[in-house]
Design an enzyme around this catalytic site. Structure first.
Site, PDB file in Angstrom:
ATOM      1  N   ASP A  89     -10.461   1.447   1.220  1.00 32.11           N
ATOM      2  CA  ASP A  89     -11.831   1.511   0.739  1.00 32.11           C
ATOM      3  C   ASP A  89     -12.585   2.513   1.594  1.00 32.11           C
ATOM      4  OD1 ASP A  89     -12.174  -0.041   2.922  1.00 32.11           O
ATOM      5  OD2 ASP A  89     -13.471  -1.506   1.952  1.00 32.11           O
ATOM      6  N   PHE A 120     -26.524  -9.872  -2.607  1.00 33.96           N
ATOM      7  CA  PHE A 120     -25.727  -8.724  -3.050  1.00 33.96           C
ATOM      8  C   PHE A 120     -24.343  -9.196  -3.484  1.00 33.96           C
ATOM      9  CE2 PHE A 120     -22.318  -5.738  -1.934  1.00 33.96           C
ATOM     10  CZ  PHE A 120     -22.576  -4.780  -2.906  1.00 33.96           C
ATOM     11  N   LYS A 121     -23.904  -8.709  -4.618  1.00 27.42           N
ATOM     12  CA  LYS A 121     -22.543  -9.001  -5.071  1.00 27.42           C
ATOM     13  C   LYS A 121     -21.877  -7.701  -5.478  1.00 27.42           C
ATOM     14  CE  LYS A 121     -22.363 -13.765  -6.246  1.00 27.42           C
ATOM     15  NZ  LYS A 121     -23.759 -14.253  -6.355  1.00 27.42           N
ATOM     16  N   LYS A 161     -32.721  -3.795  -5.634  1.00 27.17           N
ATOM     17  CA  LYS A 161     -32.226  -2.502  -5.137  1.00 27.17           C
ATOM     18  C   LYS A 161     -30.716  -2.544  -5.336  1.00 27.17           C
ATOM     19  CE  LYS A 161     -31.106  -3.485  -0.299  1.00 27.17           C
ATOM     20  NZ  LYS A 161     -31.372  -4.928  -0.221  1.00 27.17           N
ATOM     21  N   GLU A 206     -19.900  -7.355  -7.721  1.00 21.69           N
ATOM     22  CA  GLU A 206     -19.850  -7.322  -9.188  1.00 21.69           C
ATOM     23  C   GLU A 206     -21.112  -6.679  -9.777  1.00 21.69           C
ATOM     24  OE1 GLU A 206     -17.695  -8.057 -11.464  1.00 21.69           O
ATOM     25  OE2 GLU A 206     -16.109  -8.705 -10.078  1.00 21.69           O
ATOM     26  N   THR A 207     -22.290  -7.119  -9.258  1.00 21.04           N
ATOM     27  CA  THR A 207     -23.547  -6.602  -9.810  1.00 21.04           C
ATOM     28  C   THR A 207     -23.974  -5.310  -9.127  1.00 21.04           C
ATOM     29  OG1 THR A 207     -24.804  -7.876  -8.202  1.00 21.04           O
ATOM     30  CG2 THR A 207     -24.368  -8.927 -10.322  1.00 21.04           C
ATOM     31  N   ASP A 239     -11.321  -7.002   3.769  1.00 23.70           N
ATOM     32  CA  ASP A 239     -11.829  -8.069   4.623  1.00 23.70           C
ATOM     33  C   ASP A 239     -12.619  -9.121   3.866  1.00 23.70           C
ATOM     34  OD1 ASP A 239     -13.987  -6.540   4.052  1.00 23.70           O
ATOM     35  OD2 ASP A 239     -14.562  -6.122   6.119  1.00 23.70           O
ATOM     36  N   GLU A 242     -26.749  -3.020   5.312  1.00 23.83           N
ATOM     37  CA  GLU A 242     -27.578  -2.130   4.491  1.00 23.83           C
ATOM     38  C   GLU A 242     -28.984  -2.712   4.354  1.00 23.83           C
ATOM     39  OE1 GLU A 242     -24.546  -3.093   3.719  1.00 23.83           O
ATOM     40  OE2 GLU A 242     -23.319  -1.340   3.199  1.00 23.83           O
TER      41      GLU A 242
HETATM   42  N1  LIG Z   1     -26.961  -4.879   0.315  1.00 20.06           N
HETATM   43  C1  LIG Z   1     -26.903  -4.194  -0.820  1.00 20.06           C
HETATM   44  N2  LIG Z   1     -27.841  -4.337  -1.734  1.00 20.06           N
HETATM   45  C2  LIG Z   1     -27.794  -3.665  -2.884  1.00 20.06           C
HETATM   46  N3  LIG Z   1     -26.837  -2.808  -3.214  1.00 20.06           N
HETATM   47  C3  LIG Z   1     -25.871  -2.606  -2.338  1.00 20.06           C
HETATM   48  C4  LIG Z   1     -25.831  -3.287  -1.103  1.00 20.06           C
HETATM   49  N4  LIG Z   1     -24.733  -2.896  -0.437  1.00 20.06           N
HETATM   50  C5  LIG Z   1     -24.107  -2.025  -1.231  1.00 20.06           C
HETATM   51  N5  LIG Z   1     -24.764  -1.837  -2.370  1.00 20.06           N
HETATM   52  C6  LIG Z   1     -24.402  -0.987  -3.503  1.00 20.06           C
HETATM   53  O1  LIG Z   1     -23.279  -1.544  -4.155  1.00 20.06           O
HETATM   54  C7  LIG Z   1     -22.234  -0.611  -4.183  1.00 20.06           C
HETATM   55  C8  LIG Z   1     -20.916  -1.315  -4.101  1.00 20.06           C
HETATM   56  O2  LIG Z   1     -20.785  -1.950  -2.846  1.00 20.06           O
HETATM   57  P1  LIG Z   1     -19.376  -2.412  -2.349  1.00 20.06           P
HETATM   58  O3  LIG Z   1     -19.528  -3.044  -1.009  1.00 20.06           O
HETATM   59  O4  LIG Z   1     -18.693  -3.136  -3.422  1.00 20.06           O
HETATM   60  O5  LIG Z   1     -18.629  -1.045  -2.208  1.00 20.06           O
HETATM   61  P2  LIG Z   1     -18.856   0.066  -1.141  1.00 20.06           P
HETATM   62  O6  LIG Z   1     -19.190  -0.604   0.129  1.00 20.06           O
HETATM   63  O7  LIG Z   1     -19.771   1.114  -1.622  1.00 20.06           O
HETATM   64  O8  LIG Z   1     -17.495   0.745  -1.124  1.00 20.06           O
HETATM   65  P3  LIG Z   1     -16.216   0.331  -0.381  1.00 20.06           P
HETATM   66  O9  LIG Z   1     -15.411  -0.335  -1.437  1.00 20.06           O
HETATM   67  O10 LIG Z   1     -15.701   1.640   0.021  1.00 20.06           O
HETATM   68  O11 LIG Z   1     -16.546  -0.550   0.769  1.00 20.06           O
HETATM   69  C9  LIG Z   1     -22.513   0.325  -3.035  1.00 20.06           C
HETATM   70  O12 LIG Z   1     -21.953   1.584  -3.231  1.00 20.06           O
HETATM   71  C10 LIG Z   1     -24.012   0.397  -3.059  1.00 20.06           C
HETATM   72  O13 LIG Z   1     -24.442   1.316  -4.024  1.00 20.06           O
HETATM   73 MG   LIG Z   2     -17.926  -2.458   1.003  1.00 19.83          MG
END
Ligand SMILES: Nc1ncnc2c1ncn2[C@@H]1O[C@H](COP(=O)(O)OP(=O)(O)OP(=O)(O)O)[C@@H](O)[C@H]1O
Ligand SMILES: [Mg+2]
Ligand SMILES: [K+]
Length: 677
Positions: free
Chosen positions: A304, A373-374, A392, A376-377, A515, A345
């Site tokens: 990732d 935060f999910k 956000k 999925e969404t 993780d 974040e």
């Molecule tokens: N705390 C948060 N609140 C809102 N949106 C978020 C938050 N953290 C991440 N995101 C958004 O959701 C997306 C997906 O997050 P996710 O953790 O699934 O993947 P990622 O961290 O971007 O990538 P990776 O799989 O490389 O870790 C992120 O790219 C970001 O745009």
């Molecule tokens: Mg991530």
């Protein structure tokens, strides 16, 4: 775990222990597990019988020769046992240091509202305990309330404390680690005796060591060779006798032992144990030897982006309002959406607002409902008490969310988020109901040296695929900067599984790191799943390896170690079998020269005498085992290159070496032996 490599230098105590083990392992009930060496043991016993009861056998061979053969064979067995004992010894040393961190301790168990002090051994899965500053965590569990910094040096060797908190990906705690500040409520996730440390101890002790599929295949080959040579040697005597040539039993036994693959037979289990051990020394726990071997066969690696390829502490570094919105209102809504968002974040947004002196009306959030935060969404936020909904998240997700409520998408949104993405940053859009306010710029940087590592992987013939939840533009920028072969953007957790299945369907072996609980299915699906120790229990249970340092990019080294293990085994097998060819040329002519002196022309090695030729071959066969122990344990030197290149290089070095070395070795030993007899 012991991070400084003192284990490499064997202490006198460990050596003594290994010598003792070498004798204990002579027990035939133990030896039978290694059929090649068991045949040697049977031969040794027959020669011993001939020494003790010479009358039982009509033998012409001299007592002195028989005694010499007996001792050489005995040492062959002891050397092989010693190799295994030395390899095991390193794990045992580690296990005993782990056991020290596992003493009984008292625990503050929560029963209803009351706290009772119990022994850690009485804790069952599901029990809840309270652990405060200075106390040890009494067992493996999950933090269900609170936040604390925990010293995990007992298992990771890393002295800097780590933060553990309820919810999210940093909630799992390990028994035997110490809370250094604050207080947490922990729900036990393992029964006594089945904790992580218990499993670690069993693993490094090798108590549960099972032969891997690869080892089983190789053992089958070695057993087949042994049976073939056994038949050859057993039938040789009557055939020779028919021709009027009497072959002595000790000589036939010597011939058999020289022909069967004793070198690799003696070193095989040491190679496997040492391979596991190399992974452990590296602070990665492999749940089985199979996992380590699978790592050596990996064709595809799924990584990732955030935290593996980049540092992962994505920080809000700027806020950019869309046309028609002010920075103040954007900042306010960004902050409101992050008030309860405990992700790095989310916290960074509040920090940014504070640093910039941006105020927000926290009262707005009173009575509101937090939206976590999910993956999925890909959004987080707050449903306010007045009915407004603040979000956000990933730009495309928020865009769809706003559009679904009939909102307009400001024309400059795309350009703003593309600019951020092209810089490798993550744009998060901020919206309230159907109105878009602007974009948060989350900054992240690629870890140094990533490009070189991916170049190495490419040389090994491994394809790397970056799988990220982030948008395609950010993904492309980071993928280019890091030098991965391919990437998948806007990936949901199930997409990771889909990629793994797709690759596996093409017959590839796949590795991945993760993780989070949402990574667990993919970790289980991958052939090598490396979970972070900081991660959730679910991820750790699903994976077949756990990195105690929680450094996802370690998967690269794990693969190198796996490859090295397979290579070492292959190289020593090649060497062993090639070796036996040379011994054949020393022994067969000698054997027949004893019976028919005219066959002297066969003595192409020009050895001193038939008996010294046989003894020299046998001595060489024995001492090559201890001489190769360091190589078996350290592993052959490894340079990244493609599998086929490696194979031809190794066949050349170890095959040719395997033929030449014994010719030289036997010749030298023969000089000495011939002087002596
Ligand atoms: N705390 C948060 N609140 C809102 N949106 C978020 C938050 N953290 C991440 N995101 C958004 O959701 C997306 C997906 O997050 P996710 O953790 O699934 O993947 P990622 O961290 O971007 O990538 P990776 O799989 O490389 O870790 C992120 O790219 C970001 O745009
Ligand atoms: Mg991530
Ligand atoms: K041999």
């Amino acid at each position: 775990m012991n991070r400084n490599k003192t284990n490499n230098a064997l202490s006198a105590g460990a050596l003594k222990q290994a010598v003792r083990e070498s004798f204990i392992k002579l027990n035939p009930a133990v030896m039978i597990k290694n059929p090649v060496m068991f045949v040697v043991e049977a031969g040794t016993l027959i020669v011993l019988l001939m020494i003790v009861f010479p009358r039982l056998f009509q033998s012409q061979a001299t007592m002195g020769f028989n005694i010499a053969v007996f001792f050489i064979l005995l040492f062959t067995l002891l050397f092989a046992n010693f190799a295994e004992a030395i390899a095991e010894g390193r794990g045992k040393a580690q296990a005993s240091s782990l056991k020290k961190s596992k003493q009984d301790m008292s625990a503050n168990k929560l029963v209803g509202e009351a706290v009772t002090v119990v022994s850690s051994t009485e804790l069952r899965k599901g029990d809840v305990v309270i652990v405060s500053q200075g106390e040890m965590i009494p067992g493996d569990g999950e933090v269900i309330a609170g936040l604390a910094s925990v010293d995990e040096s007992a298992i990771t060797g890393e002295s800097a404390p780590v933060i553990k908190e309820a919810g999210g990906d940093f909630s799992s705690v390990t028994g035997g680690t110490r809370v250094v500040s604050d207080q947490i409520k922990v729900r036990m996730t393992s029964e006594p005796g089945q904790s992580f440390i218990d499993r670690m101890i069993a693993l490094v002790e090798g108590a549960k060591r099972q032969k891997t599929p690869n080892e089983i295949a190789l053992s089958t080959l070695l057993i087949s060779l042994t049976i073939i040579f056994l038949i050859v040697v057993v039938t040789l005597a009557p055939i020779a006798s028919y021709l009027g040539i009497e072959l002595e039993i000790p000589i036939l036994i010597a011939l058999l032992v020289c022909l069967i693959p004793t070198t690799i037979g003696g070193l095989l289990s040491a190679i496997g144990i040492a391979g596991m051990d190399r992974v452990t020394q590296f602070n990665v726990l492999a749940m089985s030897g199979k996992a380590v071997e699978a790592a050596g066969d990996i064709n595809t690696m799924i990584l990732d982006k955030t935290g593996t390829i980049t540092f992962g502490n994505r920080m809000a570094s700027d806020l950019v309002p869309v046309a028609g919105s002010s920075i103040e209102s954007l900042s306010e809504w960004a902050a409101i959406s992050s008030l309860m968002d405990e992700t790095p974040e989310g916290r960074s947004v509040l920090e940014w607002a504070k640093k910039q002196g941006m105020s927000y009306d926290a009262a707005l959030a009173a009575g509101g409902e937090f939206v976590e935060f999910k993956a999925e969404t890909r959004m987080s936020g707050m449903d306010l008490a007045d009915g407004r909904r603040v979000r956000k998240g990933a730009v495309d997700a928020v865009r769809k969310w706003v559009a679904a409520q009939g909102g307009d998408i400001p024309p400059d949104l795309e350009q703003i988020s593309n600019t951020i993405a092209t810089l490798g940053g993550t744009p998060l859009a901020v919206a309230v109901d159907n109105r878009m306010f602007g974009v948060i710029y989350l900054k992240d940087t690629v870890k140094p040296g990533m490009k070189e590592r991916f170049d190495q992987l490419r040389e090994m013939g491994i394809k790397t695929i970056m799988c990220t939840g982030d948008n395609p533009l950010t993904a492309a920028t980071i993928a280019r900067e890091a030098g991965v072969d391919d990437f998948i953007a806007e990936a949901k957790p199930e997409d990771k599984i889909a990629v793994i299945r797709r690759e596996q369907a093409e017959g590839k072996m796949v590795a991945m790191t993760g993780d989070g609980t949402n990574d667990a299915p993919a970790l289980a699906q991958a052939d090598v799943g490396l979970a972070m120790n900081s991660g959730t229990i679910a991820a750790k249970e699903a994976a077949n390896m756990v990195d105690l340092d929680s450094d996802p990019s370690k998967i690269i080294e794990v693969v190198a170690i796996g490859k090295q293990l397979l290579m070492t085994r292959g190289a020593l097998t090649t060497f062993s079998i090639a070796n036996d060819i040379a011994k054949y040329f020393a022994i067969i002519p000698a054997m027949f020269m004893l019976a028919i002196p005219e066959m002297g022309v066969l003595n192409i090695m020009n050895l001193g005498s038939p008996l010294s030729a046989i003894l020299s071959a046998l001595i060489f066969n024995a001492i090559i085992i201890p001489l190769l122990i360091p190589l078996a344990i350290k592993g052959v030197a490894y340079k990244p290159m493609s599998g086929s290149k490696l194979l031809s290089r190794n066949v050349f070095i170890y095959g040719l070496g395997g033929v030449i070395v014994p010719f030289v070795g036997i010749k030298l030993i023969d000089f000495a032996v011939h002087l002596w007899i």
